[in-house]
Each structure stands twice: as structure tokens, then as C-alpha cells.
Design an enzyme around this catalytic site. Structure first.
Site, short mmCIF file in Angstrom:
data_model
loop_
_atom_site.label_atom_id
_atom_site.label_comp_id
_atom_site.label_asym_id
_atom_site.label_seq_id
_atom_site.Cartn_x
_atom_site.Cartn_y
_atom_site.Cartn_z
N ASN A 11 1.00 -1.31 0.03
CA ASN A 11 0.01 -0.09 -0.06
C ASN A 11 0.77 1.20 -0.03
O ASN A 11 1.85 1.12 0.63
CB ASN A 11 -1.10 -0.04 1.17
CG ASN A 11 -0.30 -0.31 2.56
OD1 ASN A 11 0.67 -1.14 2.63
ND2 ASN A 11 -1.10 0.40 3.62
N CYS B 58 -4.20 0.69 -2.41
CA CYS B 58 -4.00 -0.63 -1.60
C CYS B 58 -2.75 -1.55 -2.51
O CYS B 58 -2.64 -1.26 -3.65
CB CYS B 58 -5.26 -1.25 -1.73
SG CYS B 58 -6.69 -0.49 -0.77
N GLU C 157 -2.88 -4.52 -3.50
CA GLU C 157 -3.50 -5.64 -4.38
C GLU C 157 -3.65 -4.61 -5.75
O GLU C 157 -3.19 -5.15 -6.63
CB GLU C 157 -4.99 -5.91 -4.44
CG GLU C 157 -5.00 -6.79 -3.08
CD GLU C 157 -5.37 -6.01 -1.61
OE1 GLU C 157 -4.83 -4.87 -1.50
OE2 GLU C 157 -6.11 -6.38 -0.70
N CYS D 13 -10.36 -4.84 0.16
CA CYS D 13 -11.50 -3.66 0.23
C CYS D 13 -12.34 -3.80 -1.00
O CYS D 13 -11.91 -4.47 -1.88
CB CYS D 13 -10.73 -2.49 0.40
SG CYS D 13 -10.13 -1.66 -1.03
N CYS E 102 -10.41 -3.07 -4.38
CA CYS E 102 -9.73 -4.05 -4.92
C CYS E 102 -10.32 -5.38 -5.28
O CYS E 102 -10.05 -5.75 -6.12
CB CYS E 102 -8.63 -4.47 -3.55
SG CYS E 102 -7.64 -3.14 -3.31
N1 THU Z 1 -5.31 -1.50 2.34
C1 THU Z 1 -4.99 -2.35 1.57
O1 THU Z 1 -3.39 -2.17 1.10
N2 THU Z 1 -5.55 -3.25 0.74
C2 THU Z 1 -6.76 -3.55 1.51
O2 THU Z 1 -7.35 -4.43 0.69
C3 THU Z 1 -7.17 -3.01 2.51
C4 THU Z 1 -6.53 -1.70 2.99
C5 THU Z 1 -4.38 -0.54 2.81
C6 THU Z 1 -4.94 0.97 2.49
C7 THU Z 1 -4.40 1.91 3.71
O3 THU Z 1 -3.10 2.27 3.42
C8 THU Z 1 -4.35 0.94 4.71
O4 THU Z 1 -4.52 -0.51 4.42
C9 THU Z 1 -5.42 1.00 5.88
O5 THU Z 1 -6.66 1.09 5.31
#
Ligand code: THU
Length: 140
Positions: free
Chosen positions: A48, A59, A61, A92, A95
Site C-alpha cells: 500500500n 492499496c 492489491e 477492500c 480491490c
Molecule cells: N489496504 C490495502 O492495502 N488493501 C486492502 O485491501 C485494505 C486496505 C491499505 C490501505 C491503507 O493504506 C491501509 O490499508 C488502511 O486502510
């Protein structure tokens, strides 16, 4: 894609945990790593990347998917995701939609800090989804 060998799964996990350490997450301090496996046998990782303008955060992904496209790495067949929590982190909503774009059958393996797993697919993670097929349907 149920046929990933334990060796490949181990490689994906190692790659995801490595890239997780490089996450740029100074605001949430919530480090995430993702490792895609493609049909060309490539492993492409992402972490991320947050921004002081919070909404610009990307994110792990989606960083991995973007890298796979840019590198012409092939079609993603699996995505392993690791987060900082004991519980497995599932992607999320944004993603899920992005994973689906490239392969609804993509296996998605979410691994918690203690090794607990949720093993599913992009399609299962986003039922009744909107995709390219919808754009081909007759319109008024
Ligand atoms: N995040 C991800 O990288 N992937 C996900 O599927 C959920 C959330 C990151 C985004 C942000 O930098 C941190 O997690 C908190 O939301």
C-alpha cells in the site's frame, strides 16, 4: 485454480511479507503486502502507498495489478494478501472490483499474522458484480 503447490504458496507468502515491509503507510501504520501469480509463472508484488491527501492512497492489491499490467506479466491467476492483523485481511471493495477486472476465477488467499487463511476467489468476493459484460448489453 485450486492446484497451487505448497512451494508456490510459500513463495507467494514470502514475497508478500517482504513487500509488506516496504509499504508507505505513515498515516495508518497498517502495512499490507500482496503477491500475484500470473499464468506466465511470474510473481508480481505490491504494497500500500498512502498519501498526505488520504483519498489518494492506493492499496497493495491494486499496486500489484498495475505493476503486472505495466510489466506485461500475464494474467493473474492467484493473489496472496498479508496484513498486520492476526485475522486474515480480505481485500477492500475497490480491490475486489479491480481483481475481478483481470480474472473472476483468480484465487485470493488471505493470510493472517498467525497463518490463518481465507482461501477464495475474486468472483466469490464480489457477487452480483458489474463488469465488462454489462457494457455489451443492449441499452435504451
Ligand atoms: N489496504 C490495502 O492495502 N488493501 C486492502 O485491501 C485494505 C486496505 C491499505 C490501505 C491503507 O493504506 C491501509 O490499508 C488502511 O486502510
Amino acid at each position: 485454480m485450486d492446484d497451487l503447490s505448497p512451494e508456490i504458496l510459500e513463495k507467494l507468502l514470502k514475497a508478500a511479507r517482504e513487500v509488506q515491509q516496504r509499504a508507505h503507510a505513515p498515516y495508518s501504520k497498517f502495512l499490507v503486502g500482496a503477491a500475484l501469480l500470473t499464468d506466465k509463472g511470474r510473481i508480481i508484488t505490491g504494497c500500500n502507498v498512502e498519501n498526505a491527501s488520504y483519498g489518494l492512497t492506493v492499496c497493495a492489491e491494486r499496486v500489484a495489478l498495475g505493476r503486472a499490467v505495466a510489466e506485461d506479466a500475464g494474467k493473474p491467476v492467484a493473489c496472496l494478501v498479508v496484513g498486520p492483523t492476526a485475522e486474515p485481511l480480505t481485500p477492500c471493495g475497490a480491490c475486489r472490483q479491480s481483481l475481478l477486472e483481470f480474472n473472476p476465477s483468480m484465487r485470493v488467499i488471505c493470510v493472517g499474522r498467525d497463518g490463518r487463511r481465507i482461501d477464495t476467489t475474486a468472483g466469490e468476493l464480489l457477487p452480483h458484480s458489474f463488469g465488462a459484460d454489462e457494457l455489451e448489453k443492449p441499452r435504451e
